[in-house]
Design a protein around this motif. Structure first.
Motif, mmCIF file in Angstrom:
data_model
loop_
_atom_site.group_PDB
_atom_site.id
_atom_site.type_symbol
_atom_site.label_atom_id
_atom_site.label_comp_id
_atom_site.label_asym_id
_atom_site.label_seq_id
_atom_site.Cartn_x
_atom_site.Cartn_y
_atom_site.Cartn_z
ATOM 1 N N SER A 87 -13.587 -31.768 55.559
ATOM 2 C CA SER A 87 -12.581 -30.707 55.671
ATOM 3 C C SER A 87 -12.441 -30.259 57.121
ATOM 4 O O SER A 87 -11.333 -30.149 57.663
ATOM 5 N N ILE B 242 -18.688 -31.373 51.330
ATOM 6 C CA ILE B 242 -17.307 -30.886 51.234
ATOM 7 C C ILE B 242 -16.826 -30.378 52.583
ATOM 8 O O ILE B 242 -15.674 -30.599 52.987
ATOM 9 N N SER B 243 -17.705 -29.714 53.313
ATOM 10 C CA SER B 243 -17.317 -29.071 54.572
ATOM 11 C C SER B 243 -17.000 -30.070 55.671
ATOM 12 O O SER B 243 -16.027 -29.896 56.424
ATOM 13 N N PRO C 39 -12.041 -30.871 49.292
ATOM 14 C CA PRO C 39 -11.538 -31.065 50.656
ATOM 15 C C PRO C 39 -10.013 -31.208 50.715
ATOM 16 O O PRO C 39 -9.382 -30.730 51.668
ATOM 17 N N LEU D 174 -13.229 -37.907 53.061
ATOM 18 C CA LEU D 174 -14.168 -37.509 52.008
ATOM 19 C C LEU D 174 -14.799 -38.736 51.361
ATOM 20 O O LEU D 174 -15.928 -38.691 50.869
ATOM 21 N N SER E 75 -16.899 -36.263 60.208
ATOM 22 C CA SER E 75 -17.167 -36.397 58.763
ATOM 23 C C SER E 75 -18.577 -36.917 58.519
ATOM 24 O O SER E 75 -19.235 -36.535 57.546
#
Length: 670
Positions: free
Chosen positions: A430, A426-427, A499, A615, A466
């Motif tokens: 984001s 998720i991080s 995200p 994502l 990412s």
């Protein structure tokens, strides 16, 4: 400091990712199996059943079906294979022209010949003797048989060892034998030892569990019995097949898999219901399309989902249009070996036909050392994301997170690995998109002379950031149980939404260089704003978009027939299909947004759409049963095609903008 810890953690993770690649490329033999019981069902409606079976066995061998699945036998199956004739008490009385006993409802069995009697009579005697059911000799017109003191309907379904005549016949014809073993009979170690020894003598290397429970699973002493079953499987070198997409895991399967050192292969089942679609009244072109669809499905299963065993089922179907019973066997052969057949295509990408083999689990001594760096690097990535909102508390979050993760690992190593993997997944996207937004808000984008160069650079830079999440997910969840889907990566649904929410909140309230007082004031202003009809329309469109987005997500995602055709075209053209939402939507709009951001600060809102593509990059690797190289090719195609379509959008924008300035604006100024 966080950035460098994340990089070090990523570098330390790469050897673990490589060991997973070694594991999932260690077994490349694919086994096609046909259900022998289904073949008997189809043969039972033919004029000459035995001749039909012999002919179709040759056809299957020629088509590349090298294995036959046999079940535990029943009297009903013996009757279907013409080994016995079976009667109830009333029919037996009519056959022998005697007066039947009205209080008797037994099963009368006649053997086809003396050789069949020698093979099957001990099997039947033992089965019903264990059930404490009386069995006595019977004969009619020089044919020997048995009287079983149980109703025919009940006796016909009692499970016994597989038919030894069938096993020998299939072995003599060169077929590998796969046994479907159920848990319907009481588990006795000595009897199971004898049975598995018999299987071993016929060359059986793998069993498929028939039913919801593995053999040995009991209400009492389950662990003891499963350990005994695993010991016997190891003794005779027999492994398991894990059926994909089951509604519920088979009870005890994970324990048996672990105790057999994961001597497991993944199995894709082509069901009777799937086969019926090939027997419907169709035009030649329609049937050819469906056959091609079957071929595509089998290739995709092997290439993209680590399937090493394909299990084919079929059954006879009444066709009112043709006025006869039909079956899908000829269509199966065409799907396997016809034009663009599955087997040649599977072989073209590096697989061979043969007995399915389990992965050789590769390990590295670096694993223990890497865990420490994975912990620090993953935590740093998470705290880095939080620092975009509360930078003053970065050290606090790092210390608290470190203590929490250590405690979680002590409580459950599996929960720790999955939790940290999900949080990093998720991080990473984001952080990547928030950095892109910060680049615009801070004025860095405006300093670029070329919007085109900035757009392409920003897509590359954002995607690489990412990909940090990808490395952590792969390294944290590199155990073979994830490749075999004995364990699933939980919470992936959160990856598709969080995200978007995180980047959205950052863009609206935290991307400007404001004080906390100003940020709170902006939030209050938004909450106290009057709602117009336009807002309601925009909200409705947004909710519809979210609903459509979620409906397309995961294994249950829906797609139209036209889109399925487009997917098939991409798969067959490129070899690996890139994700539609990446190369058709998210990446192109992100490139366009970055291009426009050099001149227009408000174009930053287009960058927000790019979070879906970012994502998706990470989510591609959250499909842990997909080989790493396939996922890498998929995201590469997505980025290249997305960049190309992004350039097309930029060209279209320039044409429209210049046309507006040249023709429309002069008219409006008059």
């Amino acid at each position: 400091m966080l950035w460098w810890i994340v990089i070090v953690g990523m570098l330390c993770s790469l050897p673990l990712a490589y060991t997973r690649h070694q594991t999932e490329t260690s077994a490349n033999q694919v086994e096609f199996v046909f259900d022998y019981r289904d073949l008997l069902d189809i043969a039972d409606v033919q004029t000459n059943p035995q001749n039909f079976v012999n002919t179709e066995l040759k056809n299957m061998k020629a088509a590349g079906i090298s294995s036959m699945a046999v079940y535990e036998s029943t009297l009903g199956e013996f009757k279907e294979s013409r080994r016995i004739e079976m009667y109830n008490s009333r029919d037996a009385a009519m056959l022998t022209q005697t007066l039947g006993n009205p209080s008797e409802n037994y099963t009368y069995v006649l053997f086809a010949d003396n050789q069949t009697q020698q093979k099957l009579e001990p099997l039947i005697q033992k089965t019903f003797g264990d059930l404490q059911v009386g069995v006595k000799p019977w004969s009619f017109k020089n044919r020997n048989g048995l009287i079983i003191q149980m109703s025919m309907d009940d006796a016909a379904i009692k499970a016994m060892d597989p038919d030894p005549i069938t096993l020998q016949m299939l072995k003599d014809q060169g077929f590998q034998i796969v046994v479907r073993l159920a848990n319907r009979r009481p588990f006795h170690t000595n009897e199971m030892d004898i049975l598995l020894k018999q299987f071993h003598s016929y060359g059986v290397k793998r069993i498929i569990v028939d039913g919801n429970e593995v053999p040995g699973y009991t209400e009492e002493d389950t662990e003891v019995n499963l350990n005994k079953m695993a010991d016997l499987l190891n003794k005779y070198g027999i492994g398991l097949a894990a059926i994909e997409l089951l509604k519920e895991p088979q009870k005890g399967f994970s324990t048996l898999a672990k105790q057999t050192n994961y001597n497991v292969v993944r199995l894709h089942s082509f069901t009777e219901k799937d086969g019926e679609k090939l027997t419907e009244p169709l035009k030649k072109a329609e049937l050819a399309d469906r056959v091609q669809g079957v071929s595509d499905r089998l290739v995709l299963a092997v290439k993209d989902r680590n399937i090493r065993m394909v299990f084919l089922n079929a059954r006879p179907v009444k066709s009112l249009d043709k006025g006869k019973l039909v079956d899908p066997l000829s269509s199966y052969y065409a799907a396997l070996q016809g034009k663009d057949g599955a087997i040649p295509r599977i072989q073209d990408v590096g697989f061979t036909l043969g007995q399915a083999e389990a992965f050789e689990v590769q390990t590295t001594g670096w694993q223990k050392i890497a865990r420490f760096f994975l912990l620090l690097g993953g935590l740093s990535l998470i705290v880095w994301m939080i620092s975009f909102f509360l930078p003053e508390l970065t050290i606090v979050f790092f210390v608290v997170g470190l203590l929490g993760l250590v405690a979680l690992h002590t409580l459950s190593a599996n929960l720790y690995a999955q939790g940290l993997a999900l949080a990093t997944a998720i991080s990473a996207p984001s952080v990547a998109v928030m950095l892109a937004i910060r680049s615009v808000r801070s004025g860095v984008a405006a300093k670029w002379k070329s919007g085109l160069a900035y757009g392409l650079w920003q897509l590359l830079r954002t995607s690489l950031i990412s990909c940090l999440g990808i490395v952590y997910v792969v390294a944290l969840l590199n155990h073979v149980t994830y490749s075999l889907v004995l364990q699933q990566f939980r919470g992936v649904g959160m990856l598709h939404l969080l995200p978007i929410a995180i980047v959205g909140v950052y863009l609206l309230f935290f991307s400007e260089n404001n004080t906390y007082k100003e940020k709170i004031a902006n939030i209050r202003q938004l909450l106290s704003s009057y709602i117009s009809v336009l807002w309601i329309v925009i909200a409705g469109v947004g909710l519809a978009a979210v609903y459509y987005y979620l409906s397309r997500t995961g294994n249950e995602g829906q797609a139209s027939s036209l889109e399925k055709l487009f997917r098939s075209f991409l798969e067959n053209t490129l070899g690996v299909r890139p994700r539609t939402k990446e190369f058709l939507v998210a990446h192109p709009i992100f490139v366009l947004g970055a291009y426009l951001s050099v001149r227009y600060r408000h174009a930053v809102y287009l960058l927000f759409i790019g979070v879906v593509g970012q994502l998706s990059l990470v989510d591609t690797f959250a499909h842990l049963h997909t080989p790493l190289h396939i996922s890498l090719i998929r995201i590469f195609y997505g980025l290249v095609l997305g960049a190309i379509i992004g350039l097309v959008l930029i060209a279209a924008w320039e044409i429209l903008a210049r046309s507006w300035k040249r023709w429309v604006q002069p008219q409006l100024s008059k």
